[in-house]
Design a protein around this motif. Structure first.
Motif, PDB file in Angstrom:
ATOM      1  N   GLN A   1      65.807 134.554 -77.585  1.00  0.00           N
ATOM      2  CA  GLN A   1      64.395 134.371 -77.017  1.00  0.00           C
ATOM      3  C   GLN A   1      63.369 135.580 -77.274  1.00  0.00           C
ATOM      4  OE1 GLN A   1      64.850 134.723 -72.579  1.00  0.00           O
ATOM      5  NE2 GLN A   1      66.486 135.502 -72.794  1.00  0.00           N
ATOM      6  N   TYR A   2      63.911 136.790 -77.632  1.00  0.00           N
ATOM      7  CA  TYR A   2      62.964 137.714 -78.054  1.00  0.00           C
ATOM      8  C   TYR A   2      62.705 137.903 -79.465  1.00  0.00           C
ATOM      9  CZ  TYR A   2      63.976 139.273 -73.081  1.00  0.00           C
ATOM     10  OH  TYR A   2      63.902 139.372 -71.679  1.00  0.00           O
ATOM     11  N   GLY A   3      63.149 136.945 -80.206  1.00  0.00           N
ATOM     12  CA  GLY A   3      62.819 137.069 -81.760  1.00  0.00           C
ATOM     13  C   GLY A   3      63.625 138.301 -82.522  1.00  0.00           C
ATOM     14  N   ALA A   4      64.773 138.408 -81.983  1.00  0.00           N
ATOM     15  CA  ALA A   4      65.477 139.310 -82.662  1.00  0.00           C
ATOM     16  C   ALA A   4      65.632 139.174 -84.149  1.00  0.00           C
ATOM     17  CB  ALA A   4      66.968 139.603 -81.836  1.00  0.00           C
ATOM     18  N   ARG A   5      65.483 140.160 -85.063  1.00  0.00           N
ATOM     19  CA  ARG A   5      65.809 140.100 -86.361  1.00  0.00           C
ATOM     20  C   ARG A   5      67.258 140.455 -86.436  1.00  0.00           C
ATOM     21  NH1 ARG A   5      65.076 143.738 -90.307  1.00  0.00           N
ATOM     22  NH2 ARG A   5      64.090 145.340 -88.923  1.00  0.00           N
ATOM     23  N   LEU A   6      68.205 139.727 -87.218  1.00  0.00           N
ATOM     24  CA  LEU A   6      69.400 139.968 -87.019  1.00  0.00           C
ATOM     25  C   LEU A   6      69.785 140.084 -88.825  1.00  0.00           C
ATOM     26  CD1 LEU A   6      71.102 136.855 -85.304  1.00  0.00           C
ATOM     27  CD2 LEU A   6      70.507 139.175 -84.322  1.00  0.00           C
ATOM     28  N   SER A   7      70.582 141.169 -88.898  1.00  0.00           N
ATOM     29  CA  SER A   7      70.994 141.612 -90.506  1.00  0.00           C
ATOM     30  C   SER A   7      72.669 141.850 -90.123  1.00  0.00           C
ATOM     31  CB  SER A   7      70.290 142.780 -90.956  1.00  0.00           C
ATOM     32  OG  SER A   7      70.581 143.930 -90.034  1.00  0.00           O
ATOM     33  N   ARG A   8      73.338 141.679 -91.164  1.00  0.00           N
ATOM     34  CA  ARG A   8      74.714 141.957 -91.258  1.00  0.00           C
ATOM     35  C   ARG A   8      75.248 143.287 -91.795  1.00  0.00           C
ATOM     36  NH1 ARG A   8      78.700 137.958 -90.841  1.00  0.00           N
ATOM     37  NH2 ARG A   8      77.138 136.620 -90.745  1.00  0.00           N
ATOM     38  N   HIS A   9      76.131 143.927 -91.471  1.00  0.00           N
ATOM     39  CA  HIS A   9      76.483 145.270 -91.897  1.00  0.00           C
ATOM     40  C   HIS A   9      78.152 145.277 -92.022  1.00  0.00           C
ATOM     41  CE1 HIS A   9      72.296 147.034 -91.020  1.00  0.00           C
ATOM     42  NE2 HIS A   9      72.415 146.297 -90.601  1.00  0.00           N
ATOM     43  N   THR A  10      78.612 145.890 -92.958  1.00  0.00           N
ATOM     44  CA  THR A  10      80.012 146.253 -93.126  1.00  0.00           C
ATOM     45  C   THR A  10      80.434 147.722 -92.859  1.00  0.00           C
ATOM     46  OG1 THR A  10      80.246 144.504 -94.725  1.00  0.00           O
ATOM     47  CG2 THR A  10      82.049 146.088 -94.718  1.00  0.00           C
ATOM     48  N   ILE A  11      81.466 147.823 -91.988  1.00  0.00           N
ATOM     49  CA  ILE A  11      81.587 149.377 -91.741  1.00  0.00           C
ATOM     50  C   ILE A  11      82.774 149.486 -92.657  1.00  0.00           C
ATOM     51  CG2 ILE A  11      82.465 150.788 -90.035  1.00  0.00           C
ATOM     52  CD1 ILE A  11      79.604 149.332 -89.394  1.00  0.00           C
ATOM     53  N   TRP A  12      82.809 150.769 -93.473  1.00  0.00           N
ATOM     54  CA  TRP A  12      83.846 151.163 -94.511  1.00  0.00           C
ATOM     55  C   TRP A  12      84.327 152.252 -93.830  1.00  0.00           C
ATOM     56  CZ3 TRP A  12      85.237 148.287 -98.773  1.00  0.00           C
ATOM     57  CH2 TRP A  12      84.497 147.425 -99.146  1.00  0.00           C
ATOM     58  N   GLN A  13      85.490 152.618 -94.061  1.00  0.00           N
ATOM     59  CA  GLN A  13      86.216 153.891 -93.684  1.00  0.00           C
ATOM     60  C   GLN A  13      86.470 154.694 -95.090  1.00  0.00           C
ATOM     61  OE1 GLN A  13      90.206 154.092 -91.857  1.00  0.00           O
ATOM     62  NE2 GLN A  13      89.260 155.916 -90.837  1.00  0.00           N
ATOM     63  N   MET A  14      85.925 155.874 -95.269  1.00  0.00           N
ATOM     64  CA  MET A  14      86.426 156.644 -96.689  1.00  0.00           C
ATOM     65  C   MET A  14      87.939 157.055 -96.588  1.00  0.00           C
ATOM     66  SD  MET A  14      83.144 159.133 -97.025  1.00  0.00           S
ATOM     67  CE  MET A  14      83.636 159.673 -98.535  1.00  0.00           C
ATOM     68  N   GLN A  15      88.284 156.798 -97.877  1.00  0.00           N
ATOM     69  CA  GLN A  15      89.735 157.286 -98.000  1.00  0.00           C
ATOM     70  C   GLN A  15      89.647 158.507 -98.911  1.00  0.00           C
ATOM     71  OE1 GLN A  15      92.447 155.168 -96.492  1.00  0.00           O
ATOM     72  NE2 GLN A  15      90.635 154.808 -95.519  1.00  0.00           N
ATOM     73  N   ALA A  16      90.732 159.002 -99.017  1.00  0.00           N
ATOM     74  CA  ALA A  16      90.744 160.409 -99.684  1.00  0.00           C
ATOM     75  C   ALA A  16      90.267 160.386-101.105  1.00  0.00           C
ATOM     76  CB  ALA A  16      92.378 160.924 -99.707  1.00  0.00           C
ATOM     77  N   ILE A  17      89.613 161.161-101.359  1.00  0.00           N
ATOM     78  CA  ILE A  17      88.961 161.219-102.870  1.00  0.00           C
ATOM     79  C   ILE A  17      89.305 162.551-103.484  1.00  0.00           C
ATOM     80  CG2 ILE A  17      87.021 161.118-104.359  1.00  0.00           C
ATOM     81  CD1 ILE A  17      85.575 159.546-102.140  1.00  0.00           C
ATOM     82  N   PRO A  18      90.159 162.779-104.309  1.00  0.00           N
ATOM     83  CA  PRO A  18      90.117 164.064-105.042  1.00  0.00           C
ATOM     84  C   PRO A  18      89.148 164.762-105.443  1.00  0.00           C
ATOM     85  CG  PRO A  18      90.879 162.060-106.552  1.00  0.00           C
ATOM     86  CD  PRO A  18      90.351 161.489-105.418  1.00  0.00           C
ATOM     87  N   ALA A  19      89.256 165.958-105.342  1.00  0.00           N
ATOM     88  CA  ALA A  19      88.273 166.938-105.625  1.00  0.00           C
ATOM     89  C   ALA A  19      87.962 166.866-107.342  1.00  0.00           C
ATOM     90  CB  ALA A  19      88.553 168.448-105.367  1.00  0.00           C
ATOM     91  N   THR A  20      88.973 166.563-107.872  1.00  0.00           N
ATOM     92  CA  THR A  20      88.894 166.241-109.470  1.00  0.00           C
ATOM     93  C   THR A  20      87.523 165.698-109.832  1.00  0.00           C
ATOM     94  OG1 THR A  20      90.572 164.926-109.750  1.00  0.00           O
ATOM     95  CG2 THR A  20      91.134 167.283-110.091  1.00  0.00           C
ATOM     96  N   MET A  21      87.348 164.591-108.723  1.00  0.00           N
ATOM     97  CA  MET A  21      86.196 163.844-109.143  1.00  0.00           C
ATOM     98  C   MET A  21      84.871 164.249-108.986  1.00  0.00           C
ATOM     99  SD  MET A  21      87.754 160.158-107.279  1.00  0.00           S
ATOM    100  CE  MET A  21      86.180 159.112-108.295  1.00  0.00           C
TER     101      MET A  21
END
Length: 269
Positions: free
Chosen positions: A113-133
């Motif tokens: 009723q307030y004219g809300a603008r909706l958008s979808r978002h995905t929540i990700w959790q970072m996993q271990a990334i080696p320092a060699t990258m």
């Protein structure tokens, strides 16, 4: 009221049908957040409760709403609660934001009723990334950059986003910049919350430098530096506008997809 409100919010926020993504993960974190300047717990009809986190950004009053939370979340009770929240917002114009799970369909219906603008978002959790990258020149900053470098990074930021968030840098809001020939070709900005969880706010690579490994190197640097600083979990939000490109990168790096959320924004004149 703070301790009692924190306990109530923490308990009700475990319910997917009332979940708000703005709420800290622990009761202790909620208690601390409620003590911050601009954060206000608001009593609502039907024993309801909401929290308004209010601040000025780019000369616009911004309000992030936790909840509303109700013991019995019927559609009519939630609609009444949303109306009460809107009436409580006195500073205008205001950009009002709700951020909740897709299971929270009653709030979504009440906001229509307030004219809300909706958008979808995905929540990700970072996993271990080696320092060699980290095969690129990535600098980690916990204080604002020198004026000339700050302006360079700000110009890059504004190719993708509005505002000047990259100028607000501290130990709790670290910045990573990818440099090539003394020019910034990418950056990442994060924030560490009260519960010591890292939130990756912005990641961007200049168009001319894309598909060269800069984004991957930035992500690896973020992970390594966060680990050193004692942050064990890093979360990032992928908006639907960046769904295809960003999502493919996160999947390639092995990130874990946690949940899909709905952001609702309302402009109050």
């Amino acid at each position: 009221m703070t301790a009692a409100a924190a306990r109530t919010i923490w308990q009700l926020n475990q319910d997917p049908a009332q979940y708000s993504a703005y709420v800290p993960n622990t009761e202790a974190g909620i208690t601390l957040a409620l003590q911050e300047s601009g954060v206000e717990a608001v009593a609502l009809p039907a024993n309801g409760l909401a929290v308004l986190d209010q601040y000025s950004e780019d000369n616009v009053w911004t309000v992030e709403v936790w909840g509303p939370f109700l013991p019995v979340p019927t559609q009519s009770a939630i609609t009444t609660a949303v109306d009460a929240v809107m009436m409580h917002i006195k500073k205008r114009p205001a950009h009002v934001s709700f951020f909740f799970g897709q299971e929270n369909s009653r709030v979504r219906a009440s906001l229509a009723q307030y004219g809300a603008r909706l958008s979808r978002h995905t929540i990700w959790q970072m996993q271990a990334i080696p320092a060699t990258m980290i095969k690129k020149e990535i600098q980690h900053y916990t204080a604002p950059l020198p004026a000339d470098q700050q302006q360079q990074v700000l110009q890059l930021h504004r190719q993708f986003f509005t505002g000047d968030a990259v100028t607000d840098v501290s130990a709790e809001r670290p910045l990573w910049v990818a440099w090539q020939d003394a020019q910034p070709v990418g950056y990442a900005l994060a924030e560490v919350d009260i519960d010591h969880v890292g939130h990756l706010l912005y990641v961007a690579v200049a168009p001319a430098a894309q598909h060269q490994g800069w984004g991957q190197a930035l992500m690896a640097a973020v992970w390594q530096d966060m680990q050193i600083s004692g942050v064990n979990s890093v979360i990032l939000v992928q908006s639907q506008q960046n769904a295809q490109v960003a999502g493919a990168v996160y999947q390639r790096l092995g990130f874990k997809q946690l949940k899909t959320l709905i952001a609702a924004t309302i402009q109050l004149a």
